[in-house]
Write a protein that holds these residues in place. Structure first.
Motif, short mmCIF file in Angstrom:
data_model
loop_
_atom_site.label_atom_id
_atom_site.label_comp_id
_atom_site.label_asym_id
_atom_site.label_seq_id
_atom_site.Cartn_x
_atom_site.Cartn_y
_atom_site.Cartn_z
N LYS A 50 0.82 -1.22 0.00
CA LYS A 50 0.00 0.00 0.00
C LYS A 50 0.85 1.27 0.00
CE LYS A 50 -0.42 -0.03 5.07
NZ LYS A 50 0.48 -1.17 5.26
N ASN A 51 2.13 1.17 0.34
CA ASN A 51 3.01 2.34 0.37
C ASN A 51 3.21 2.91 -1.02
OD1 ASN A 51 3.29 1.47 3.00
ND2 ASN A 51 5.51 1.75 3.07
N ASP A 52 3.37 4.24 -1.10
CA ASP A 52 3.70 4.88 -2.37
C ASP A 52 5.13 4.53 -2.77
OD1 ASP A 52 1.21 6.10 -2.50
OD2 ASP A 52 1.89 7.90 -1.44
N ASN A 53 5.40 4.57 -4.07
CA ASN A 53 6.76 4.32 -4.55
C ASN A 53 7.61 5.58 -4.47
OD1 ASN A 53 6.33 1.64 -5.17
ND2 ASN A 53 5.91 2.01 -7.33
N GLY A 54 8.90 5.39 -4.18
CA GLY A 54 9.85 6.49 -4.27
C GLY A 54 10.35 6.62 -5.69
N LYS A 55 11.41 7.39 -5.87
CA LYS A 55 12.03 7.55 -7.18
C LYS A 55 12.99 6.39 -7.42
CE LYS A 55 10.46 11.78 -8.19
NZ LYS A 55 9.66 12.09 -9.39
N TYR A 370 15.79 5.66 -24.44
CA TYR A 370 14.72 5.15 -23.58
C TYR A 370 13.90 6.27 -22.94
CZ TYR A 370 16.87 0.51 -23.88
OH TYR A 370 17.36 -0.68 -24.34
N GLY A 371 14.20 7.52 -23.29
CA GLY A 371 13.45 8.64 -22.74
C GLY A 371 13.84 9.00 -21.32
N LEU A 372 15.07 8.67 -20.93
CA LEU A 372 15.50 8.87 -19.54
C LEU A 372 16.60 9.93 -19.43
CD1 LEU A 372 15.63 5.12 -18.52
CD2 LEU A 372 14.13 6.84 -17.50
N PRO A 373 16.50 10.81 -18.44
CA PRO A 373 17.60 11.75 -18.18
C PRO A 373 18.79 11.03 -17.57
CG PRO A 373 15.91 11.99 -16.50
CD PRO A 373 15.38 11.01 -17.50
N LYS A 425 18.65 17.53 -8.54
CA LYS A 425 18.24 18.58 -9.48
C LYS A 425 17.63 17.98 -10.74
CE LYS A 425 19.89 22.69 -11.93
NZ LYS A 425 21.06 23.55 -12.26
N ILE A 426 18.24 16.90 -11.24
CA ILE A 426 17.70 16.22 -12.42
C ILE A 426 16.30 15.71 -12.13
CG2 ILE A 426 17.93 14.12 -13.81
CD1 ILE A 426 20.96 14.54 -13.72
N LEU A 427 16.12 15.09 -10.98
CA LEU A 427 14.81 14.52 -10.63
C LEU A 427 13.75 15.61 -10.47
CD1 LEU A 427 15.98 11.82 -8.04
CD2 LEU A 427 15.18 11.42 -10.38
N GLU A 428 14.18 16.81 -10.09
CA GLU A 428 13.24 17.92 -9.92
C GLU A 428 12.91 18.63 -11.22
OE1 GLU A 428 15.22 20.41 -7.14
OE2 GLU A 428 14.93 19.05 -5.43
N THR A 429 13.85 18.65 -12.17
CA THR A 429 13.70 19.49 -13.36
C THR A 429 13.50 18.72 -14.67
OG1 THR A 429 16.11 19.60 -13.68
CG2 THR A 429 15.09 21.31 -12.31
N LYS A 430 13.85 17.43 -14.68
CA LYS A 430 13.76 16.67 -15.92
C LYS A 430 12.79 15.50 -15.75
CE LYS A 430 18.38 17.87 -17.62
NZ LYS A 430 19.66 17.36 -18.15
#
Length: 556
Positions: A50-55, A370-373, A425-430
């Motif tokens: 039931k927990n949300d996933n992280g990054k 693959y569309g990944l930063p 920063k990448i995770l926040e902006t891309k």
């Protein structure tokens, strides 16, 4: 500087119960293996759904060289750095095989001040998972041979037995053997052989299973042979499924340990990326996602192998959506890719560095497909010059990837702060626009060509007569909707380990195709890759020992 094992032995570990508590786990969620190791119970895993996933962040690298890249060390140090910044980061990584440990590597739990402990246990028998996989594999082999001996009721064609025995050591003498000699009472004589345990399909199904029930289903559909009508014979047909699952009932539970600074780590599953799919277990990755805001995981060898299989096999099967990729490189390794000899790596050489950067460039391009930063982590050595570091930074930034210096080997978490900040920063902006490279609707041949041409940069793919016959069989058996797991050398983008850098105009030769129905992919054997390695002239085992007080030396 102290050796890796000395650093680990000088560390005061926290009881694993205390490490687990910081993730919200309680003692009843753990199955303890001494004071510093534990498995997570299946009930606890179910309660966490039931927990949300992280990054989800994948750590990969350039094609490996004898100069060393430090992918595992960087992954561990990155997670340590994120936790030092007050973030909740959890590592999910593979457990080492005894084969490379005693062969070349000497250990695979990170290095320097970015290690997972207790490293001696992790590198040796750990909690016995690989032994359980070996036994399950060999139970299937024993029951197959017993079926032949007991009158062959399944009409197994001895010429089409595809299941091999396994052992978790590098032992080239076992690649091709003859079993069943010594008379009628000792079985039916036939050609056989051994794979290293981490290449067994049992390892693959354990790492791709989402639950014990899923593991059981996967075990049952593993193909062991073909009958005289060319129909597959499975573990279900041998009536071995229940017993195999029973042997794996504990091995399926992820193992929890810690880094030197007590960052939580799940170490579970260990398929090689050059002969299997190269990723830790789905269950360990999902645990890291459910318990951390940032789940840091890795895939074996270079991005052409482990990362491709993570993104085209593991993620689609498990429903995972990665958010970013970290690509590890060193100045030394890139100079080797550019033509420098191993003995000249301490000397500044901008020419060979620039040539070698082409290897890194290809991996960056592939990740972007693959569309990944991406973030390039430069694992620095004291011999790296300012001019070399400046050149590498400039070239990477030109490719549209961020770049950060990693000094986690010598400084631990403090050496990964720049890397952690840039990743955040990448995770926040891309935004991640992840998608697999190919559609499962393509034929097996088309999938292989897509990987070879798009990821490796091959000019063409050549299928041997044996491989062509296997393509026909796969089509006749309606197995074409599966992804492809290409087994090839890790040292080159090609199937020739001597072609370093970014080779051009080469062909990939596919020698065989092996359906892994339990794992849910088709293994394509490229070039001269083998599923049982051999020991080098001077094995790492030569330098290992233990004294009268139980102190281990020689692991590194």
């Amino acid at each position: 500087m102290l050796t890796d094992v000395e650093i680990a032995q000088n560390t005061e570990m926290e009881p694993i119960i205390d490490v687990a508590k910081r993730l919200g786990l309680v003692e009843d969620d753990l199955e303890l293996y001494g004071k510093y190791k534990a498995k997570i119970s299946l009930e606890a895993i179910k309660n966490l759904e039931k927990n949300d996933n992280g990054k989800l962040i994948l750590v990969t690298s350039i094609n490996p060289t004898p100069a060393g890249e430090g992918k595992t060390t960087t992954m561990i140090g990155l997670s340590q750095a994120l936790n030092k910044l007050g973030k909740k980061s959890v590592v999910a990584m593979r457990e080492p095989s005894l084969g490379p440990c005693f062969g070349i590597k000497g250990g695979a739990a990170g290095g320097g001040y970015a290690q997972v402990v207790p490293m001696e246990d992790i590198n040796l028998h750990f909690t016995g998972d690989i032994h359980a996989i070996t036994t399950a594999n060999n139970l299937i082999a024993a029951m197959l041979d017993n079926s032949l001996h007991q009158g062959n009721p399944l009409h197994i064609d001895q010429r089409q037995i595809v299941w091999k025995r396994a052992i978790d050591l590098n032992d080239r003498a076992l690649r091709h053997i003859v079993a069943g000699l010594g008379g009628k009472a000792n079985g039916v004589p036939r050609e056989d052989g051994f794979d290293i345990s981490v290449a067994s399909e049992v390892m693959a199904i354990l790492c791709l299973a989402s639950s014990l029930e899923d593991l059981k289903k996967r075990a049952g559909r593993m193909v062991v042979a073909y009958d005289y009508d060319n129909k597959p014979v499975t573990v279900d047909d041998l009536k071995a499924t229940g017993a195999v699952t029973l042997l794996l009932k504990d091995a399926i539970k992820p193992n929890m340990v810690q880094t030197l600074d007590h960052t939580p780590v799940f170490v579970h599953g260990g398929p090689f990326a050059n002969i299997a799919h190269g990723c830790n277990s789905v269950m360990a990755t999902q645990l890291a996602l459910k318990l951390g805001d940032y789940a840091i995981t890795e895939a074996g060898f270079g991005a052409d192998l482990g990362a491709e299989k993570f993104l085209d096999i593991k993620c689609p099967q498990a429903g995972l959506k990665p958010d970013a990729v970290v690509i590890v490189a060193t100045i030394r390794a890139l100079k080797m890719h550019g033509g420098s000899h191993k003995t000249d790596l301490n000397n500044e050489n901008l020419d060979t560095l620039k040539k070698g950067i082409a290897n890194l460039t290809k991996h960056i391009e592939n990740i972007h497909k693959y569309g990944l930063p991406s973030l390039v982590a430069i694992n620095v050595f004291p011999t790296d010059s300012f001019a070399e570091l400046s050149l590498l930074k400039t070239e990477v930034e030109f490719m549209g990837s961020d770049v950060a210096i990693s000094e986690v080997f010598g400084k631990g978490a403090a050496g990964g702060i720049e890397m952690a900040h840039k990743l955040l920063k990448i995770l926040e902006t891309k935004e991640s626009c992840y998608h697999p490279l190919y559609s499962l609707e393509l034929s097996i041949e088309e999938k292989i060509r897509r990987i070879a041409e798009e990821i490796y940069g091959a000019h063409d793919v050549v299928f041997t007569k044996k491989a062509r016959n296997q393509l026909k069989k796969i089509k006749a058996l309606e197995m074409e909707n599966l992804p492809v797991c290409i087994a090839k050398t890790q040292y080159s983008l090609s199937d020739d380990q001597t072609l370093l850098g970014r080779p051009q105009g080469f062909d990939i030769t596919i020698n065989d195709l092996i359906p892994n129905m339990g794992a849910g992919f088709i293994v394509a054997i490229a070039g001269s890759i083998m599923r049982m390695p051999g020991l080098p002239k001077v094995p790492a085992a030569n330098g290992m020992d233990i004294d009268e007080n139980g102190k281990i030396i020689g692991l590194f």
